[in-house]
Design an enzyme around this catalytic site. Sequence first.
Site, PDB file in Angstrom:
ATOM      1  NE  ARG A  59      -4.176  -1.704   1.910  1.00 37.89           N
ATOM      2  CZ  ARG A  59      -4.963  -2.213   2.836  1.00 37.89           C
ATOM      3  NH1 ARG A  59      -4.722  -1.985   4.107  1.00 37.89           N
ATOM      4  NH2 ARG A  59      -6.011  -2.920   2.492  1.00 37.89           N
ATOM      5  CE  LYS A 222     -22.252 -13.309   7.934  1.00 38.58           C
ATOM      6  NZ  LYS A 222     -22.169 -12.066   8.704  1.00 38.58           N
ATOM      7  N   GLY A 378     -11.042  -8.138  -0.769  1.00 29.13           N
ATOM      8  CA  GLY A 378      -9.859  -8.640  -0.092  1.00 29.13           C
ATOM      9  C   GLY A 378      -9.557 -10.096  -0.373  1.00 29.13           C
ATOM     10  N   GLY A 401     -14.195  -3.007   0.318  1.00 27.63           N
ATOM     11  CA  GLY A 401     -15.523  -2.428   0.560  1.00 27.63           C
ATOM     12  C   GLY A 401     -15.857  -1.335  -0.435  1.00 27.63           C
TER      13      GLY A 401
HETATM   14  P1  AMP Z   1     -16.044 -12.953   2.025  1.00 26.32           P
HETATM   15  O1  AMP Z   1     -15.222 -12.098   2.952  1.00 26.32           O
HETATM   16  O2  AMP Z   1     -17.502 -12.909   2.271  1.00 26.32           O
HETATM   17  O3  AMP Z   1     -15.661 -12.765   0.583  1.00 26.32           O
HETATM   18  O4  AMP Z   1     -15.664 -14.438   2.392  1.00 26.32           O
HETATM   19  C1  AMP Z   1     -14.388 -14.957   2.208  1.00 26.32           C
HETATM   20  C2  AMP Z   1     -14.248 -16.158   3.097  1.00 26.32           C
HETATM   21  O5  AMP Z   1     -15.267 -17.072   2.778  1.00 26.32           O
HETATM   22  C3  AMP Z   1     -12.944 -16.884   2.917  1.00 26.32           C
HETATM   23  O6  AMP Z   1     -12.193 -16.755   4.085  1.00 26.32           O
HETATM   24  C4  AMP Z   1     -13.356 -18.331   2.677  1.00 26.32           C
HETATM   25  O7  AMP Z   1     -12.615 -19.246   3.438  1.00 26.32           O
HETATM   26  C5  AMP Z   1     -14.793 -18.354   3.111  1.00 26.32           C
HETATM   27  N1  AMP Z   1     -15.569 -19.379   2.418  1.00 26.32           N
HETATM   28  C6  AMP Z   1     -15.689 -19.559   1.096  1.00 26.32           C
HETATM   29  N2  AMP Z   1     -16.453 -20.637   0.834  1.00 26.32           N
HETATM   30  C7  AMP Z   1     -16.838 -21.131   2.020  1.00 26.32           C
HETATM   31  C8  AMP Z   1     -17.629 -22.239   2.407  1.00 26.32           C
HETATM   32  N3  AMP Z   1     -18.171 -23.058   1.500  1.00 26.32           N
HETATM   33  N4  AMP Z   1     -17.812 -22.460   3.719  1.00 26.32           N
HETATM   34  C9  AMP Z   1     -17.258 -21.645   4.634  1.00 26.32           C
HETATM   35  N5  AMP Z   1     -16.493 -20.578   4.337  1.00 26.32           N
HETATM   36  C10 AMP Z   1     -16.287 -20.338   3.044  1.00 26.32           C
END
Ligand code: AMP
Length: 420
Positions: A59, A222, A378, A401
Amino acid sequence: MKNFKGENTLNKFDLNSQPKINSKMITVNDFNFNNEKALIRVDFNVPLDADFNITDDSRIAATIPTIKKILNDGGACILMSHLGRPKEGPVEKYSLKHIVNRVSELTGAKVNFAADCIGEEATQLAANLPMGEILLLENLRFYKEEEKGDAAFAEKLSKLGTFYVNDAFGTAHRAHASTAIVAEFFGSKKCFGFVMANEIANAQKVLNNPSRPFTAIVGGAKVSDKLLIIENLMNLADNIIIGGGMAYTFAKAMGGNIGNSLCEDDRMPLALELIEKAKAKGIQLLLPEDSVVADKFANDANTAIENNMNITNGYMGLDIGPKATDVFCEVIKNSKSVLWNGPMGVFEMSSFEAGTKAVANAVAAVTSNGGFSLIGGGDSAAAIHKFELADKVSYVSTGGGALLEYFEGKELPGVKAITG
Ligand code: AMP
């Protein structure tokens, strides 16, 4: 300097080059900074180890061309940033004094430090700052006023410089004092730095008239975090691929048995709505047909490949399966532009990285075939670095974000403060 992967980050940036900005944005290139004291909002929110050594200086390195342009013009730079999330005033571990030496090494300029970002000392140091030198201000978030967007605090900051430059895309979605409010005190003497302008130009390549077919890949844990972006992408994309933990909320909403997989029950009606909306708009919404399932959330778990609609009780889906991977990669490779946000599985564990890795390679293939690929958020950025493909995609955004909100169709306060 090595980043978290042991890569030499200095090689990744040409610290003397001025990136080409191909859109009509007002940048530091549009001004001569001779005798100006540029107050620059940078993103020096870098990771530090227990001994306060910087473990990834990307950064800081990214902002060097902006700083050098101003110094080379005969100006001086007053740098302001946040570091971490201090809750109650000054804390040693979040002090920007730990990065003074690194900024000096990367710029080759003298870096002075103000132990408080406002007040008498900062005012004196800024007033006496010789042209060609840098003044780094202490962490802005030691004041609650920063995140509140307090106008009086912003005005105090504004008094330190004669020109405002915003080069911190990562905080552009926040109307903080230093990212948006401060710009009001500079009239027309304000512009974007190269990092910010590059981020916006690359996002706009996808937002305005992308080459088609345009495929958006959305993954991660999520659904709730990504609903707005999926909805807005329906106005832009030809194909939307959904992977990662969020896919199981869709599977369950469609009547599937998802075992112990991640699920947000309260979002199931919305998931069904999105499926209907895609149909109505003639957009191809692709959900994974199969998964790598595991009996525990661990790299040494017992695993199997199962259909997403019929996962054995006690098992959870932790990666997309081979059939889903094939279908997704085929669609991606046939695209002319791609936006990727969020991994396809728990790519941090080697047992569940295959889907994300295959998708990363397909995205790289789009790029080598002359298409455009933007990696944002990220975790997809972390994945693309893990698989050593960062140089094989068109652009890896630094603003998680901020990029998400841009693609959700929101106006970013940090951008609006400059463009009006
Ligand atoms: P996000 O910050 O919402 O983009 O989520 C990223 C995180 O989602 C990463 O750390 C992944 O390990 C987790 N992730 C992706 N697929 C799955 C899954 N099937 N079950 C649990 N965690 C997951």
